[in-house]
Design a protein around this motif. Structure first.
Motif, PDB file in Angstrom:
ATOM      1  N   GLN A 363     -18.310 -20.477 -15.460  1.00  0.00           N
ATOM      2  CA  GLN A 363     -17.752 -20.635 -14.484  1.00  0.00           C
ATOM      3  C   GLN A 363     -18.146 -21.448 -13.881  1.00  0.00           C
ATOM      4  O   GLN A 363     -17.201 -21.929 -13.564  1.00  0.00           O
ATOM      5  N   PRO A 364     -19.024 -22.527 -14.176  1.00  0.00           N
ATOM      6  CA  PRO A 364     -19.363 -23.760 -12.690  1.00  0.00           C
ATOM      7  C   PRO A 364     -18.055 -24.588 -13.072  1.00  0.00           C
ATOM      8  O   PRO A 364     -17.519 -24.985 -12.156  1.00  0.00           O
ATOM      9  N   THR A 365     -17.855 -24.803 -14.359  1.00  0.00           N
ATOM     10  CA  THR A 365     -17.279 -25.770 -14.701  1.00  0.00           C
ATOM     11  C   THR A 365     -15.060 -25.413 -14.351  1.00  0.00           C
ATOM     12  O   THR A 365     -14.667 -26.069 -14.182  1.00  0.00           O
ATOM     13  N   LEU A 366     -15.239 -24.291 -15.083  1.00  0.00           N
ATOM     14  CA  LEU A 366     -13.865 -23.874 -14.284  1.00  0.00           C
ATOM     15  C   LEU A 366     -13.722 -23.718 -12.898  1.00  0.00           C
ATOM     16  O   LEU A 366     -12.837 -24.081 -12.333  1.00  0.00           O
ATOM     17  N   PRO A 376      -8.064 -26.342 -15.448  1.00  0.00           N
ATOM     18  CA  PRO A 376      -9.027 -26.956 -16.965  1.00  0.00           C
ATOM     19  C   PRO A 376      -9.141 -25.391 -18.117  1.00  0.00           C
ATOM     20  O   PRO A 376      -9.557 -24.795 -18.648  1.00  0.00           O
ATOM     21  N   GLU A 377      -8.022 -26.418 -18.731  1.00  0.00           N
ATOM     22  CA  GLU A 377      -7.360 -26.160 -19.992  1.00  0.00           C
ATOM     23  C   GLU A 377      -8.973 -26.000 -21.231  1.00  0.00           C
ATOM     24  O   GLU A 377      -8.367 -24.425 -21.943  1.00  0.00           O
ATOM     25  N   ALA A 378      -9.305 -26.385 -21.106  1.00  0.00           N
ATOM     26  CA  ALA A 378      -9.889 -26.921 -22.002  1.00  0.00           C
ATOM     27  C   ALA A 378     -11.676 -26.294 -22.388  1.00  0.00           C
ATOM     28  O   ALA A 378     -12.094 -25.315 -23.195  1.00  0.00           O
ATOM     29  N   THR A 379     -11.791 -25.845 -20.543  1.00  0.00           N
ATOM     30  CA  THR A 379     -13.064 -25.216 -20.279  1.00  0.00           C
ATOM     31  C   THR A 379     -12.199 -23.250 -20.641  1.00  0.00           C
ATOM     32  O   THR A 379     -12.794 -22.501 -21.252  1.00  0.00           O
ATOM     33  N   ALA A 380     -10.934 -23.084 -20.241  1.00  0.00           N
ATOM     34  CA  ALA A 380     -10.694 -21.878 -20.211  1.00  0.00           C
ATOM     35  C   ALA A 380     -10.091 -21.687 -21.681  1.00  0.00           C
ATOM     36  O   ALA A 380     -10.758 -20.082 -21.840  1.00  0.00           O
ATOM     37  N   LEU A 381     -10.200 -21.897 -22.569  1.00  0.00           N
ATOM     38  CA  LEU A 381     -10.590 -21.841 -24.100  1.00  0.00           C
ATOM     39  C   LEU A 381     -11.271 -20.946 -24.591  1.00  0.00           C
ATOM     40  O   LEU A 381     -11.601 -20.194 -25.358  1.00  0.00           O
ATOM     41  N   LEU A 382     -12.656 -21.430 -23.749  1.00  0.00           N
ATOM     42  CA  LEU A 382     -13.788 -21.176 -24.215  1.00  0.00           C
ATOM     43  C   LEU A 382     -13.643 -19.440 -23.743  1.00  0.00           C
ATOM     44  O   LEU A 382     -14.719 -18.600 -25.165  1.00  0.00           O
ATOM     45  N   VAL A 424      -7.762  -7.469 -17.201  1.00  0.00           N
ATOM     46  CA  VAL A 424      -8.966  -6.589 -16.539  1.00  0.00           C
ATOM     47  C   VAL A 424     -10.159  -7.924 -16.592  1.00  0.00           C
ATOM     48  O   VAL A 424     -10.898  -7.948 -16.064  1.00  0.00           O
ATOM     49  N   PHE A 425     -10.423  -8.835 -18.012  1.00  0.00           N
ATOM     50  CA  PHE A 425     -11.437  -9.473 -18.098  1.00  0.00           C
ATOM     51  C   PHE A 425     -10.866 -10.462 -17.177  1.00  0.00           C
ATOM     52  O   PHE A 425     -12.067 -11.076 -16.241  1.00  0.00           O
ATOM     53  N   ALA A 426      -9.535 -10.700 -16.845  1.00  0.00           N
ATOM     54  CA  ALA A 426      -9.959 -12.668 -15.886  1.00  0.00           C
ATOM     55  C   ALA A 426     -10.135 -11.737 -14.615  1.00  0.00           C
ATOM     56  O   ALA A 426     -10.622 -12.740 -13.361  1.00  0.00           O
ATOM     57  N   GLN A 427     -10.118 -10.404 -14.307  1.00  0.00           N
ATOM     58  CA  GLN A 427      -9.725 -10.229 -12.667  1.00  0.00           C
ATOM     59  C   GLN A 427     -11.405  -9.555 -12.422  1.00  0.00           C
ATOM     60  O   GLN A 427     -11.800  -9.348 -11.623  1.00  0.00           O
ATOM     61  N   ASP A 428     -12.241 -10.081 -13.497  1.00  0.00           N
ATOM     62  CA  ASP A 428     -13.781  -9.381 -13.940  1.00  0.00           C
ATOM     63  C   ASP A 428     -15.135 -10.472 -12.510  1.00  0.00           C
ATOM     64  O   ASP A 428     -14.857 -11.702 -12.930  1.00  0.00           O
ATOM     65  N   LYS A 429     -14.932 -10.115 -11.291  1.00  0.00           N
ATOM     66  CA  LYS A 429     -15.427 -10.903 -10.697  1.00  0.00           C
ATOM     67  C   LYS A 429     -17.739 -11.298 -10.828  1.00  0.00           C
ATOM     68  O   LYS A 429     -17.633 -12.446 -10.443  1.00  0.00           O
ATOM     69  N   ALA A 430     -17.906 -10.209 -11.533  1.00  0.00           N
ATOM     70  CA  ALA A 430     -19.082 -10.686 -12.308  1.00  0.00           C
ATOM     71  C   ALA A 430     -18.776 -12.065 -13.568  1.00  0.00           C
ATOM     72  O   ALA A 430     -19.680 -12.623 -13.496  1.00  0.00           O
ATOM     73  N   ALA A 439      -4.632 -16.331  -9.532  1.00  0.00           N
ATOM     74  CA  ALA A 439      -3.834 -16.037 -10.351  1.00  0.00           C
ATOM     75  C   ALA A 439      -2.572 -16.982 -10.717  1.00  0.00           C
ATOM     76  O   ALA A 439      -2.304 -16.551 -12.958  1.00  0.00           O
ATOM     77  N   ASP A 440      -3.557 -18.365 -11.066  1.00  0.00           N
ATOM     78  CA  ASP A 440      -2.771 -19.072 -12.204  1.00  0.00           C
ATOM     79  C   ASP A 440      -3.864 -19.023 -13.014  1.00  0.00           C
ATOM     80  O   ASP A 440      -4.133 -19.626 -14.059  1.00  0.00           O
ATOM     81  N   PHE A 441      -5.721 -18.984 -12.784  1.00  0.00           N
ATOM     82  CA  PHE A 441      -6.599 -18.993 -14.050  1.00  0.00           C
ATOM     83  C   PHE A 441      -6.038 -18.119 -14.892  1.00  0.00           C
ATOM     84  O   PHE A 441      -6.039 -17.594 -15.985  1.00  0.00           O
ATOM     85  N   GLU A 442      -5.829 -16.394 -14.279  1.00  0.00           N
ATOM     86  CA  GLU A 442      -5.080 -15.244 -14.739  1.00  0.00           C
ATOM     87  C   GLU A 442      -3.956 -15.815 -15.747  1.00  0.00           C
ATOM     88  O   GLU A 442      -4.044 -15.474 -17.543  1.00  0.00           O
ATOM     89  N   ALA A 443      -3.091 -16.819 -15.219  1.00  0.00           N
ATOM     90  CA  ALA A 443      -2.417 -16.459 -16.283  1.00  0.00           C
ATOM     91  C   ALA A 443      -2.846 -18.272 -17.723  1.00  0.00           C
ATOM     92  O   ALA A 443      -2.723 -18.149 -18.590  1.00  0.00           O
ATOM     93  N   LEU A 444      -3.274 -19.217 -16.722  1.00  0.00           N
ATOM     94  CA  LEU A 444      -4.420 -19.554 -17.817  1.00  0.00           C
ATOM     95  C   LEU A 444      -4.834 -19.221 -18.939  1.00  0.00           C
ATOM     96  O   LEU A 444      -4.712 -19.396 -19.908  1.00  0.00           O
ATOM     97  N   LEU A 445      -5.263 -17.763 -18.563  1.00  0.00           N
ATOM     98  CA  LEU A 445      -6.343 -17.101 -19.916  1.00  0.00           C
ATOM     99  C   LEU A 445      -5.458 -16.965 -20.422  1.00  0.00           C
ATOM    100  O   LEU A 445      -5.493 -16.146 -21.795  1.00  0.00           O
ATOM    101  N   ARG A 446      -4.247 -15.888 -20.551  1.00  0.00           N
ATOM    102  CA  ARG A 446      -3.429 -15.572 -21.352  1.00  0.00           C
ATOM    103  C   ARG A 446      -3.013 -16.792 -21.657  1.00  0.00           C
ATOM    104  O   ARG A 446      -2.649 -16.258 -23.235  1.00  0.00           O
ATOM    105  N   GLU A 447      -2.380 -18.124 -21.516  1.00  0.00           N
ATOM    106  CA  GLU A 447      -2.490 -18.854 -22.581  1.00  0.00           C
ATOM    107  C   GLU A 447      -3.315 -18.711 -23.948  1.00  0.00           C
ATOM    108  O   GLU A 447      -3.445 -19.347 -24.715  1.00  0.00           O
ATOM    109  N   LYS A 448      -4.033 -18.831 -23.146  1.00  0.00           N
ATOM    110  CA  LYS A 448      -5.541 -19.321 -24.124  1.00  0.00           C
ATOM    111  C   LYS A 448      -6.105 -18.247 -24.902  1.00  0.00           C
ATOM    112  O   LYS A 448      -6.233 -18.613 -25.224  1.00  0.00           O
TER     113      LYS A 448
END
Length: 458
Positions: A363-366, A376-382, A424-430, A439-448
């Motif tokens: 999370q800190p790098t993201l 952070p496309e490379a990190t979002a893949l993880l 559900v995964f992308a919006q998990d604050k924990a 919203a962009d992070f959720e979209a990026l996560l979908r792509e990855k």
């Protein structure tokens, strides 16, 4: 006149402790400095075979180290003088921790063993935390609280509490978790005592230590002639960096055996967590999806290795900047260490505790990359790889049992059974903190996640 004898109590007597901290203390003993001896035991009743074996062997065992080039060395470790049997009330462990000559209490309980949420507060919904808030001792907080309560009665109860896990700012995080625990349990007197009588230095520990291979005892007997029922193995590389903040400066002379005592651990800690721990986990998740069982095979898989390399190169190095460490060189050394075929480290071991690793380590790098204006496309893949990995777990298709100290099985199954699991995964604050509302992070996560699915071969 006999020199002062001190005890170093270690909670979490596992393979890592025996191949890392115990090795350093053994080096001191070999040098002629035998002022410190280790006592060690466990909070949980899951390693008694090791304890019994050590007791039968007078605390001694053989450490095998192996380089990527199959250079092997065998050494008898004699620094653990008092293995402590587990019992339900943990009385022997508490008694040792409360002894006046015990001046350092160290612990290795894994990232999940600190039960911290994304804001670094105690997860009060966790059953183990709940049990300890009612007087139990299933967690490091419960056992340390009971030890400190007894130490308060000593003429000199001063002590150093030393966290030896891959938690960022680990000494501070443990201290804050302990104070929160003591507050919730009404032990304000212990909090006041803690301020003047204990320190909690930050540390960074590093050595790859797999679960001992089944053929290790036979190999050790063949090479050394010793029959050993509790051997350990590890890579040749070893490092330990400690903030030099021991209470009253009472500590072993660790600097004489290669430990780095520094004013601040942060540069080393950040580099290790982001350049070693995170790629290690990512390689385990991705390698599993590629049908690999071992870390070295997964790292030698070009596609898996490239994902780890790109994460460090594209996102971590720009995030950390010039921190005094040659990060590209460190990246390359780490990836070479992961290719060691003789360690036979398993993807199962390294893939564990993903629900703790994502918020603490990824999370800190993201967040930093988003704040700097980068995507952070490379990190979002993880985390995307972890999502697909856990999807396989949900479907019962992983080739091994997934181990996670804070896994909420019902919640994870419910996520994958929901109308939109990715949402559900992308919006998990924990897991993702402030990015859960991005919203962009959720979209990026979908792509990855779509990209991560292409890793899957079974």
């Amino acid at each position: 006149m006999m020199a002062q004898q001190y005890t170093w109590l270690h909670i979490g007597l596992g393979s890592f402790q025996r191949a890392h901290q115990a090795w350093y203390l053994n080096e001191l003993i070999k040098s002629g400095d035998d002022a410190w001896a280790i006592a060690a035991g466990n909070i949980r009743n899951d390693s008694e075979h090791t304890i019994e074996a050590l007791l039968a062997q007078n605390g001694e065992y053989v450490l095998e180290t192996v380089s990527p080039h199959d250079e092997r060395e065998y050494e008898v470790i004699r620094s653990i003088k008092k293995p402590i049997r587990w019992q339900a009330d943990l009385a022997p462990l508490i008694e040792e921790g409360a002894a006046e000559n015990t001046k350092v209490i160290a612990f290795t309980v894994t990232e999940a063993g600190y039960y911290l949420d994304s804001r670094y507060h105690l997860d009060q919904d966790n059953p183990s935390i709940q049990a300890d808030l009612k007087g139990g001792h299933e967690t490091i907080y419960g056992i340390i609280a009971k030890i400190l309560k007894k130490r308060m009665q000593l003429a000199d109860g001063n002590v150093t509490l030393l966290c030896c896990d891959n938690v960022r700012h680990n000494g501070e995080r443990f201290h804050d978790g302990l104070v929160e625990f003591l507050t919730l349990t009404g032990h304000l007197d212990v909090i006041d005592w803690l301020k003047d009588h204990a320190t909690t230095p930050n540390t960074m520990v590093d050595r790859i230590v797999p679960r001992p291979a089944e053929d290790l005892p036979a190999r050790i007997q063949q090479q050394t002639g010793r029959i050993d029922q509790a051997p350990v193995m590890g890579e040749t590389f070893i490092q330990w960096v400690i903030e030099d903040n021991f209470k009253d400066n009472v500590r072993p002379a660790l600097e004489k055996v290669g430990v780095q005592l520094v004013d601040s651990v942060i540069p080393y800690e950040e580099a290790k967590i982001r350049v070693l721990n995170v790629p290690h986990a990512a390689i385990a998740w991705a390698g599993t999806l590629q049908g690999e069982l071992f870390i070295h095979d997964s790292t030698l898989n070009e596609r898996v290795r490239q994902a780890a390399y790109d994460y460090v190169t594209q996102d971590v190095i720009p995030s950390l900047g010039d921190n005094g460490i040659d990060l590209p060189q460190y990246r390359d050394v780490v990836l070479e260490r992961f290719t060691n075929p003789h360690i036979k480290d398993t993807n199962q071991r390294v893939a564990a505790d993903g629900f703790s690793k994502i918020p603490a380590q990824i999370q800190p790098t993201l967040i930093e990359r988003y704040r700097s204006g980068a995507r952070p496309e490379a990190t979002a893949l993880l985390p995307a790889l972890f999502f697909v990995f856990m999807e396989q777990w949900h479907e019962g298709r992983l080739p091994y049992t997934y181990q996670d100290g804070i896994l909420d099985e019902a919640a994870v199954h419910a996520m994958y059974q929901s109308a939109d699991p990715v949402k559900v995964f992308a919006q998990d604050k924990a897991l993702f903190g402030e990015l859960a509302d991005n919203a962009d992070f959720e979209a990026l996560l979908r792509e990855k996640i779509e990209e991560a699915r292409t890793f899957l071969i079974f």
